[in-house]
Design a protein around this motif. Sequence first.
Motif, PDB file in Angstrom:
ATOM      1  N   LEU A   7      -3.261   6.716  -5.990  1.00  0.00           N
ATOM      2  CA  LEU A   7      -3.395   7.107  -4.737  1.00  0.00           C
ATOM      3  C   LEU A   7      -2.815   8.443  -4.375  1.00  0.00           C
ATOM      4  CD1 LEU A   7      -4.038   5.784  -1.660  1.00  0.00           C
ATOM      5  CD2 LEU A   7      -1.869   4.846  -1.897  1.00  0.00           C
ATOM      6  N   LYS A   8      -3.271   9.125  -3.561  1.00  0.00           N
ATOM      7  CA  LYS A   8      -2.468  10.220  -3.046  1.00  0.00           C
ATOM      8  C   LYS A   8      -2.438  10.145  -1.541  1.00  0.00           C
ATOM      9  CE  LYS A   8      -4.191  14.422  -3.258  1.00  0.00           C
ATOM     10  NZ  LYS A   8      -4.525  15.622  -3.754  1.00  0.00           N
ATOM     11  N   ILE A   9      -1.792  10.572  -0.660  1.00  0.00           N
ATOM     12  CA  ILE A   9      -1.572  10.415   0.754  1.00  0.00           C
ATOM     13  C   ILE A   9      -0.877  11.820   1.097  1.00  0.00           C
ATOM     14  CG2 ILE A   9      -0.530   9.568   2.797  1.00  0.00           C
ATOM     15  CD1 ILE A   9      -0.158   6.852   1.385  1.00  0.00           C
ATOM     16  N   GLY A  10      -1.581  12.493   2.102  1.00  0.00           N
ATOM     17  CA  GLY A  10      -1.163  13.887   2.337  1.00  0.00           C
ATOM     18  C   GLY A  10      -1.849  13.993   3.977  1.00  0.00           C
ATOM     19  N   GLY A  11      -1.506  15.152   4.326  1.00  0.00           N
ATOM     20  CA  GLY A  11      -1.824  15.695   5.782  1.00  0.00           C
ATOM     21  C   GLY A  11      -1.531  17.042   6.054  1.00  0.00           C
ATOM     22  N   ARG A  12      -1.673  17.277   7.431  1.00  0.00           N
ATOM     23  CA  ARG A  12      -0.692  18.487   8.163  1.00  0.00           C
ATOM     24  C   ARG A  12      -0.559  17.972   9.528  1.00  0.00           C
ATOM     25  NH1 ARG A  12      -5.144  22.682   7.487  1.00  0.00           N
ATOM     26  NH2 ARG A  12      -6.011  21.506   5.808  1.00  0.00           N
ATOM     27  N   VAL A  13       0.372  18.894  10.040  1.00  0.00           N
ATOM     28  CA  VAL A  13       0.562  19.031  11.404  1.00  0.00           C
ATOM     29  C   VAL A  13       0.420  20.560  11.736  1.00  0.00           C
ATOM     30  CG1 VAL A  13       2.129  18.814  13.200  1.00  0.00           C
ATOM     31  CG2 VAL A  13       2.173  16.567  11.402  1.00  0.00           C
TER      32      VAL A  13
ATOM     33  N   GLU B 183      -3.428  15.669  10.816  1.00  0.00           N
ATOM     34  CA  GLU B 183      -4.435  14.821  10.203  1.00  0.00           C
ATOM     35  C   GLU B 183      -3.722  14.115   8.918  1.00  0.00           C
ATOM     36  OE1 GLU B 183      -7.615  18.695  10.111  1.00  0.00           O
ATOM     37  OE2 GLU B 183      -6.742  17.917   8.150  1.00  0.00           O
ATOM     38  N   LEU B 184      -4.436  12.938   8.621  1.00  0.00           N
ATOM     39  CA  LEU B 184      -3.830  12.118   7.479  1.00  0.00           C
ATOM     40  C   LEU B 184      -4.808  12.148   6.480  1.00  0.00           C
ATOM     41  CD1 LEU B 184      -1.619  10.201   6.440  1.00  0.00           C
ATOM     42  CD2 LEU B 184      -2.964   8.294   7.696  1.00  0.00           C
ATOM     43  N   SER B 185      -4.692  12.205   5.444  1.00  0.00           N
ATOM     44  CA  SER B 185      -5.657  12.081   4.281  1.00  0.00           C
ATOM     45  C   SER B 185      -5.390  11.297   3.313  1.00  0.00           C
ATOM     46  CB  SER B 185      -5.882  13.484   3.611  1.00  0.00           C
ATOM     47  OG  SER B 185      -4.695  13.903   3.030  1.00  0.00           O
ATOM     48  N   VAL B 186      -6.124  10.319   2.739  1.00  0.00           N
ATOM     49  CA  VAL B 186      -6.029   9.419   1.684  1.00  0.00           C
ATOM     50  C   VAL B 186      -7.102   9.497   0.566  1.00  0.00           C
ATOM     51  CG1 VAL B 186      -5.711   6.862   1.216  1.00  0.00           C
ATOM     52  CG2 VAL B 186      -4.903   7.656   3.366  1.00  0.00           C
ATOM     53  N   ASP B 187      -6.730   9.801  -0.631  1.00  0.00           N
ATOM     54  CA  ASP B 187      -7.297  10.061  -1.790  1.00  0.00           C
ATOM     55  C   ASP B 187      -7.197   9.092  -2.688  1.00  0.00           C
ATOM     56  OD1 ASP B 187      -8.852  12.765  -1.433  1.00  0.00           O
ATOM     57  OD2 ASP B 187      -6.778  13.039  -0.620  1.00  0.00           O
TER      58      ASP B 187
END
Length: 340
Positions: free
Chosen positions: A34-40, A65-69
């Motif tokens: 699992l990878k969790i990332g994003g941006r503000v 933004e919230l990204s889940v891979d």
Amino acid sequence: MWRAREAPSSRRRCRFCDAYGPGYFFIPGTETCLKIGGRVRTEGEWYDAYNPNSKNGTLWHTRAELSVDTATDTEYGPLKTNTVVRWDWNDGNSTSTKLLFANISLGGFLVGKADSQYNNYMGYAGNVINDDVIYDGPKELNQLTYKYDAGNGFTAVISLEDSNSSSDTSSYGGAWQTGTGNHYAPDVVAGAGYKTGAWTLRVIGGYDSIVEEGAIKARVDADFGAFSAFLMGGWNTDGDKLNKYAGSYLNSNRSACPTNGADCGWGDWAFWTGASYQLNPKLQANAQVAYTDSKIFAATANVAWRPVKDLLVEPEVSYTNWDAADADQWAGVLRFERKF
């Protein structure tokens, strides 16, 4: 004597997750990484490079933004998912939430929502914020895609894309497009490319099944380390019509398109060119120029400053001229963005 196979330790599994790229970690009790990332991001905008009739003298826009891979090893290669959710807050309490991407990939195949391969495979346009003032194709849509990588620099892609799902459907047709409405045939995108040393060549075509027209783009990239540049050209199969692959961002602004929608599209052709130079490890300069057969000119320049890792401060200035509307526009953006 028979012994049960010992399960790999969590540490070994975490090292295995590293094969999918930085940021992946093992989910205990599963075979999944699992990878969790994003941006503000928050930015001030001064006027609108895309629209000479915009009434926004200034606009403050904030986005999260919230990204889940996820990735799991299989006999056919990694089974992956990509999900990105976006929240936007604009002046006047204007808010929106969007499922930006949600897709599944395995063995070169991808199904679900992603940017059109007409843009994704080609690498979009330049390293500027207002890179697509001259419309370069649709973005978010549902698709079934296969990408091939020969491992020797040659790649190819073919994609069946939903003719009704693009977030850009209103930006290439509107009142000027004939034959709109429910349609059950997909759009088709196909392309190929080759990379050798510092050079990359890619060609792609898209067919709009509603308009029954399309466009082709070709792009050359050169990367010499601190300096990189690109040149991209597009050809519209019918310069008197707008279609999803040779469209316009001005469909709702008739005064900017005095004859018909095509006045704000490419006409028969369009081109984009740009360059970037790494001035030092924290500062990069970027510029881009684009022009169309319909006599739309767009130029943008910025500097991207990264004072610390994962923090971007980016001031940009743009100029656009619409000859058919006898209108032009200066615009500016000051962006602050933190990725994680």
